[in-house]
Design an enzyme around this catalytic site. Structure first.
Site, PDB file in Angstrom:
ATOM      1  N   ASP A   1       0.613  -1.420   0.003  1.00  0.00           N
ATOM      2  CA  ASP A   1      -0.086  -0.268   0.567  1.00  0.00           C
ATOM      3  C   ASP A   1       0.828   1.364  -0.137  1.00  0.00           C
ATOM      4  O   ASP A   1       0.835   1.756   0.837  1.00  0.00           O
ATOM      5  CB  ASP A   1      -1.256  -0.335   0.903  1.00  0.00           C
ATOM      6  CG  ASP A   1      -0.400  -0.050   2.247  1.00  0.00           C
ATOM      7  OD1 ASP A   1       0.684  -0.804   2.288  1.00  0.00           O
ATOM      8  OD2 ASP A   1      -0.450   0.046   3.249  1.00  0.00           O
ATOM      9  N   GLU A  34      12.636   1.769   7.173  1.00  0.00           N
ATOM     10  CA  GLU A  34      11.435   0.289   6.562  1.00  0.00           C
ATOM     11  C   GLU A  34      11.970   0.177   5.426  1.00  0.00           C
ATOM     12  O   GLU A  34      11.156  -1.088   4.880  1.00  0.00           O
ATOM     13  CB  GLU A  34       9.806   1.089   7.012  1.00  0.00           C
ATOM     14  CG  GLU A  34       9.246   0.804   5.862  1.00  0.00           C
ATOM     15  CD  GLU A  34       7.918   1.507   6.397  1.00  0.00           C
ATOM     16  OE1 GLU A  34       6.586   1.143   6.481  1.00  0.00           O
ATOM     17  OE2 GLU A  34       8.165   2.666   5.824  1.00  0.00           O
TER      18      GLU A  34
END
Length: 575
Positions: free
Chosen positions: A352, A536
């Site tokens: 996403d 991340e």
């Protein structure tokens, strides 16, 4: 346009809330005989129902604009957008917090219905300040401070010291917290991600296992097992607003990981939960007509079954409320609810967001996640079926073992029939609505290699495409398209690096596997030396810090830590 979009839902909200109030009142009258409808831990249903009905009705009197979900959660906590209705919308519309997840994670200081009632009474006052009201009535999550390594720590030592920093337990969960309680300790990704995430956790567990933290690995598997027993599936994360969807199904990989340490008895221990998760993904498949889809299953025109990502709700995501409304407003010729469903399904995919799900790679409002049969999802479900076969064999259920093995063989063939691009030589997603393969090459093409269902020739061709299009100086690029979304070029993600390394290595593509692994590891080391952090995601084609998506770059970071340790073991024995 945003106000117009909100107004569309106004009448529907009135009747939805009326229905909710009636149902909740009935449950109050018969609460000893029926299952519980909960607003997290609220037990005074009569007061809750009466106040919600009155408050929402009052809110219509001053022409407020609301997008509201009529979902009734049986035996599940309600998400904040339902509990707080008009107050939740007002806070998100006012953009009091730059990150919309902040208020979704806020903890009420008292019963929600009292807060809503007080809000209705005070909001008309000339000196009313919404932000002060929120600060008085909610505990707002604090920004997590970065954990800097001790002087002289190596990258490996720093990661080992981070596990305790990222570990959480249940001792700080508030009474009306959106955080869902878990039985045992667990590791969070870090940054804004203050909860456990399903597919992240497998790659985190790889690192925990490498560090010898097998007890924590088992704790996390027990937590996911508990969620399956409680909800029937593993939610996206342990938040009430994540209960409407799952994520890429890695539970079978977690069980298999623990079995390498504790023996095959582990398969017997978690067989009931493996079965239950499979039932969740296959729900509705038996009665589905050809060419139709229901929830997470699609029956193709030849009768074969494959899966897709899905979310039970079709409203803006609680944690990205205003962003989703803005996206739906831009959509042309589509109901807003359809856009919301596809945005949510995109979140369920873990990607996403990505051009992978978009009709127009540069326009998020063209998202069509539910129209695609993803190659990674179906590869993972193949592994689940094979794990069920193995676990059934362990407990002596030979008939069940053969049943699941047959299902895995059917899925294997369907993947290789439908998700293989014969002309260009790589695996891709299948648009079941338009009955054609998608053309963009993505890192998901390596999942059939990861679960070992590609032929040697197809693995070779896939490796060639990956080498030519996705291998970059900093590792494996996610897609070839730079759309501004985070799961696109020029970004690379730790879990996809490990999927690639493992899949390619199995098929003897060791040189490419090593190039991907060592380049990404060098990328991590370079940024660690500069910033003293792990992140991340990383830019793998170019320099600088990764960007794109709905939020700032997060550090921590669970799955990056795990994959880094695995890559260090495989390619850098000196550290």
């Amino acid at each position: 346009m945003l106000t117009k979009q909100l107004n569309i839902h106004k009448k529907a909200l009135f009747f939805s809330v009326l229905a909710i109030s009636i149902v909740m009142f009935i449950f109050y009258l018969k609460k000893d005989d029926l299952m519980t409808v909960t607003c997290k831990h609220i037990t005074d249903y009569k007061d809750t129902a009466t106040n919600v009905n009155e408050i929402i009705a009052n809110d219509f009197s001053d022409n407020s604009n609301i997008v509201f979900s009529p979902t009734i959660y049986i035996n599940q906590p309600l998400p904040p957008d339902i509990i707080f209705g008009p107050l939740f919308v007002a806070v998100q519309q006012a953009k009091i917090y730059p990150d919309q997840k902040t208020f979704a994670d806020a903890v009420p200081r008292k019963e929600p219905y009292k807060i809503i009632s007080e809000y209705q009474q005070k909001k008309q006052q000339p000196d009313f300040d919404l932000k002060n009201f929120i600060n008085d009535n909610f505990i707002i999550p604090e920004k997590v401070k970065a954990w800097h390594p001790i002087n002289g720590q190596t990258l490996r030592q720093h990661i080992d010291s981070l596990w305790i920093i990222l570990t959480r337990d249940n001792d700080k969960i508030g009474l009306h917290d959106s955080l869902l309680p878990l039985l045992k300790s667990y590791v969070v990704p870090g940054g804004r991600f203050r909860e456990v995430y399903y597919w992240d956790s497998y790659f985190t567990m790889l690192g925990l296992a490498e560090s010898g933290n097998w007890e924590l690995v088992k704790n996390m598997i027990d937590n996911f097992s508990h969620q399956i027993d409680t909800y029937g599936y593993i939610p996206n994360g342990n938040r009430s607003y994540y209960l409407s969807r799952s994520q890429p199904p890695f539970f079978s990989f977690m069980v298999s990981l623990l079995a390498t340490h504790s023996g095959d008895g582990i398969y017997a221990r978690y067989l009931p939960q493996l079965k239950k998760e499979y039932e969740y993904w296959m729900q509705g498949s038996d009665s589905l007509a050809k060419g139709q889809a229901s929830k997470r299953v699609v029956r193709l025109n030849d009768g074969r079954i494959l899966n897709r990502y899905f979310d039970e709700r079709d409203v803006p995501r609680t944690e990205s409320y205003i962003e989703d409304i803005a996206t739906a407003t831009k959509a042309k010729g589509r109901p807003a609810s359809e856009v919301y469903r596809d945005l949510r399904a995109g979140a369920a995919s873990g990607w996403d967001f990505s051009s992978r799900w978009l009709s127009d790679p540069q326009d998020l409002s063209t998202i069509r996640t539910t129209a695609f049969i993803p190659v990674d999802l179906n590869s993972l479900l193949y592994h689940l079926e094979m794990t069920l076969s193995q676990a059934s064999q362990v407990v002596g259920a030979a008939k069940d073992s053969m049943h699941y093995k047959k299902l895995a063989e059917l899925r294997n063939k369907a993947i290789n029939d439908y998700l293989w691009n014969e002309k260009d030589g790589y695996y891709s997603d299948y648009d079941w609505q338009q009955q054609q393969l998608t053309k963009p090459v993505t890192a998901a093409t390596l999942f059939p290699l990861y679960v070992r269902i590609a032929s040697i020739e197809r693995a070779r061709k896939t490796a060639s495409i990956v080498n030519n299009l996705l291998l970059k100086p900093g590792g494996l690029m996610t897609t070839t398209i730079n759309s501004g979304q985070q799961w696109d070029a020029p970004n690379g993600w730790a879990p996809l690096q490990w999927i690639a390394v493992e899949g390619l290595s199995y098929y003897g593509q060791d040189a490419l596997a090593k190039s991907i692994g060592t380049r990404f590891l060098s990328n991590i080391k370079k940024l660690y030396d500069k910033k003293q952090k792990l992140f991340e995601k990383y830019i793998v084609d170019g320099d600088g810090m990764a960007n794109g998506g709905e939020y700032d770059l997060q550090d921590g970071f669970g799955w990056t830590n795990g994959v880094t340790l695995m890559l260090l073991d495989k390619y850098s024995s000196t550290e």
